[in-house]
Design a protein around this motif. Structure first.
Motif, PDB file in Angstrom:
ATOM      1  N   VAL A  24       0.918  -1.174  -0.071  1.00 52.97           N
ATOM      2  CA  VAL A  24      -0.034  -0.016   0.053  1.00 52.97           C
ATOM      3  C   VAL A  24       0.913   1.205  -0.021  1.00 52.97           C
ATOM      4  O   VAL A  24       1.443   1.714   1.107  1.00 52.97           O
ATOM      5  CB  VAL A  24      -0.941  -0.081   1.071  1.00 52.97           C
ATOM      6  CG1 VAL A  24      -1.632   1.430   1.151  1.00 52.97           C
ATOM      7  CG2 VAL A  24      -1.838  -0.978   1.182  1.00 52.97           C
ATOM      8  N   GLY A  25       0.599   2.008  -1.140  1.00 51.98           N
ATOM      9  CA  GLY A  25       1.406   3.448  -1.202  1.00 51.98           C
ATOM     10  C   GLY A  25       0.428   4.423  -0.315  1.00 51.98           C
ATOM     11  O   GLY A  25      -0.437   4.625  -0.636  1.00 51.98           O
ATOM     12  N   PRO A  26       1.262   5.011   0.637  1.00 52.27           N
ATOM     13  CA  PRO A  26       0.204   5.722   1.710  1.00 52.27           C
ATOM     14  C   PRO A  26       0.054   7.289   1.069  1.00 52.27           C
ATOM     15  O   PRO A  26      -0.181   8.029   1.730  1.00 52.27           O
ATOM     16  CB  PRO A  26       1.122   5.755   2.875  1.00 52.27           C
ATOM     17  CG  PRO A  26       2.704   5.810   2.322  1.00 52.27           C
ATOM     18  CD  PRO A  26       2.495   4.763   1.167  1.00 52.27           C
ATOM     19  N   THR A  27       0.078   7.585  -0.152  1.00 51.20           N
ATOM     20  CA  THR A  27      -0.231   8.806  -0.808  1.00 51.20           C
ATOM     21  C   THR A  27      -1.331   9.069  -1.837  1.00 51.20           C
ATOM     22  O   THR A  27      -1.743   7.875  -2.220  1.00 51.20           O
ATOM     23  CB  THR A  27       1.124   9.211  -1.528  1.00 51.20           C
ATOM     24  OG1 THR A  27       1.302   8.655  -2.766  1.00 51.20           O
ATOM     25  CG2 THR A  27       2.291   9.201  -0.454  1.00 51.20           C
ATOM     26  N   SER A  28      -1.592  10.346  -2.139  1.00 51.91           N
ATOM     27  CA  SER A  28      -2.608  10.278  -3.046  1.00 51.91           C
ATOM     28  C   SER A  28      -2.051  10.428  -4.371  1.00 51.91           C
ATOM     29  O   SER A  28      -2.843  10.831  -5.530  1.00 51.91           O
ATOM     30  CB  SER A  28      -3.164  11.863  -2.865  1.00 51.91           C
ATOM     31  OG  SER A  28      -2.367  12.659  -2.966  1.00 51.91           O
TER      32      SER A  28
ATOM     33  N   GLU B 190       4.283  15.243   9.890  1.00 54.89           N
ATOM     34  CA  GLU B 190       3.034  15.487   9.687  1.00 54.89           C
ATOM     35  C   GLU B 190       2.402  14.690   8.551  1.00 54.89           C
ATOM     36  O   GLU B 190       1.273  14.376   8.585  1.00 54.89           O
ATOM     37  CB  GLU B 190       3.065  17.038   9.455  1.00 54.89           C
ATOM     38  CG  GLU B 190       3.423  18.049  10.620  1.00 54.89           C
ATOM     39  CD  GLU B 190       4.987  17.971  10.855  1.00 54.89           C
ATOM     40  OE1 GLU B 190       5.742  17.555  10.216  1.00 54.89           O
ATOM     41  OE2 GLU B 190       5.206  18.173  12.151  1.00 54.89           O
ATOM     42  N   ASP B 191       3.217  14.680   7.634  1.00 57.22           N
ATOM     43  CA  ASP B 191       2.852  13.922   6.261  1.00 57.22           C
ATOM     44  C   ASP B 191       2.340  12.495   6.681  1.00 57.22           C
ATOM     45  O   ASP B 191       1.392  11.720   6.374  1.00 57.22           O
ATOM     46  CB  ASP B 191       3.758  13.562   5.222  1.00 57.22           C
ATOM     47  CG  ASP B 191       4.240  15.022   4.417  1.00 57.22           C
ATOM     48  OD1 ASP B 191       3.142  15.884   4.515  1.00 57.22           O
ATOM     49  OD2 ASP B 191       5.108  15.319   4.002  1.00 57.22           O
ATOM     50  N   GLU B 192       3.051  11.669   7.532  1.00 54.47           N
ATOM     51  CA  GLU B 192       2.720  10.378   8.033  1.00 54.47           C
ATOM     52  C   GLU B 192       1.547  10.545   8.912  1.00 54.47           C
ATOM     53  O   GLU B 192       0.663   9.534   8.751  1.00 54.47           O
ATOM     54  CB  GLU B 192       4.139   9.912   8.905  1.00 54.47           C
ATOM     55  CG  GLU B 192       5.353   9.600   8.292  1.00 54.47           C
ATOM     56  CD  GLU B 192       6.563   9.377   9.276  1.00 54.47           C
ATOM     57  OE1 GLU B 192       6.290   9.202  10.501  1.00 54.47           O
ATOM     58  OE2 GLU B 192       7.599   9.400   8.748  1.00 54.47           O
ATOM     59  N   VAL B 193       1.525  11.330   9.830  1.00 54.35           N
ATOM     60  CA  VAL B 193       0.078  11.412  10.463  1.00 54.35           C
ATOM     61  C   VAL B 193      -1.069  11.635   9.719  1.00 54.35           C
ATOM     62  O   VAL B 193      -2.256  11.118   9.777  1.00 54.35           O
ATOM     63  CB  VAL B 193       0.115  12.379  11.703  1.00 54.35           C
ATOM     64  CG1 VAL B 193      -1.113  12.875  12.053  1.00 54.35           C
ATOM     65  CG2 VAL B 193       1.177  12.264  12.494  1.00 54.35           C
ATOM     66  N   ALA B 194      -1.092  12.331   8.629  1.00 57.95           N
ATOM     67  CA  ALA B 194      -1.858  12.773   7.678  1.00 57.95           C
ATOM     68  C   ALA B 194      -2.515  11.397   6.921  1.00 57.95           C
ATOM     69  O   ALA B 194      -3.479  11.225   6.335  1.00 57.95           O
ATOM     70  CB  ALA B 194      -1.729  13.898   6.645  1.00 57.95           C
TER      71      ALA B 194
END
Length: 178
Positions: A5-9, A49-53
């Motif tokens: 799973v890539g955790p980005t948009s 912050e990116d990780e939390v988001a």
């Protein structure tokens, strides 16, 4: 079947070329490895912050795919959503960062961890200076195939790549579960 799973948009069109290259290196006998993105959250992971988001989007993606796979890998060394996803699914959820750290246990010493920030800040010649004297290098970011291959080409280092470590951990967990 292992789903990364890539955790980005980031859209598939944006990442397909690099992901396909990674998938070629991640193939294992008797293990199907596929890649999906959350399609939501930050465009990339470069900070805490990116990780939390990314966490709720990773958890949602893992929830959606859990019935169609045997294990999940989260493609980020910060492991966003890994602990939370483990609480809601009955399959292994492995973080790339934790797998890399686990693979470093017992590796030839000295071990040098190279952070994602360091990788983004230096060229390859400077990276070689950073790892001078190390027997093992742990690459602290995913998507660094060129760096990994360059370091391995030296022939004097064990190089731990996070996604490889995570897929290997899944293979080990799944073979134990059979």
């Amino acid at each position: 079947r292992v789903v990364i799973v890539g955790p980005t948009s980031a859209s598939w069109a944006e990442i397909a070329e690099s992901v396909e290259d990674d998938l070629c290196h991640l193939r294992r006998p008797a293990l199907e490895v596929v890649y999906v993105t959350t399609g939501a959250g930050p465009r990339s992971i470069r900070s805490h912050e990116d990780e939390v988001a990314a966490i709720p989007h990773v958890v949602d993606a893992v929830r959606r795919i859990a019935d169609s796979c045997d294990a999940v890998v989260v493609d980020c060394t910060g492991d966003p959503g890994v602990a939370e996803a483990r609480l809601i699914v009955g399959i292994p959820v492995v973080g790339a960062g934790e797998a890399a750290r686990r693979a470093a246990e017992g590796a030839p010493e000295p071990v040098r961890f190279v952070s994602g920030e360091e990788l983004r800040a230096v060229d390859f010649a400077e990276l070689e200076r950073l790892v001078e004297g190390a027997a093992t290098v742990v690459v602290g970011a995913t998507g660094q195939r060129e760096v990994v291959e360059g370091l391995r080409a030296r022939g004097d280092l064990r190089v731990i790549e996070p996604l490889e470590a995570a897929v290997d951990q899944c293979a080990e967990l799944l073979s134990c579960a059979e």
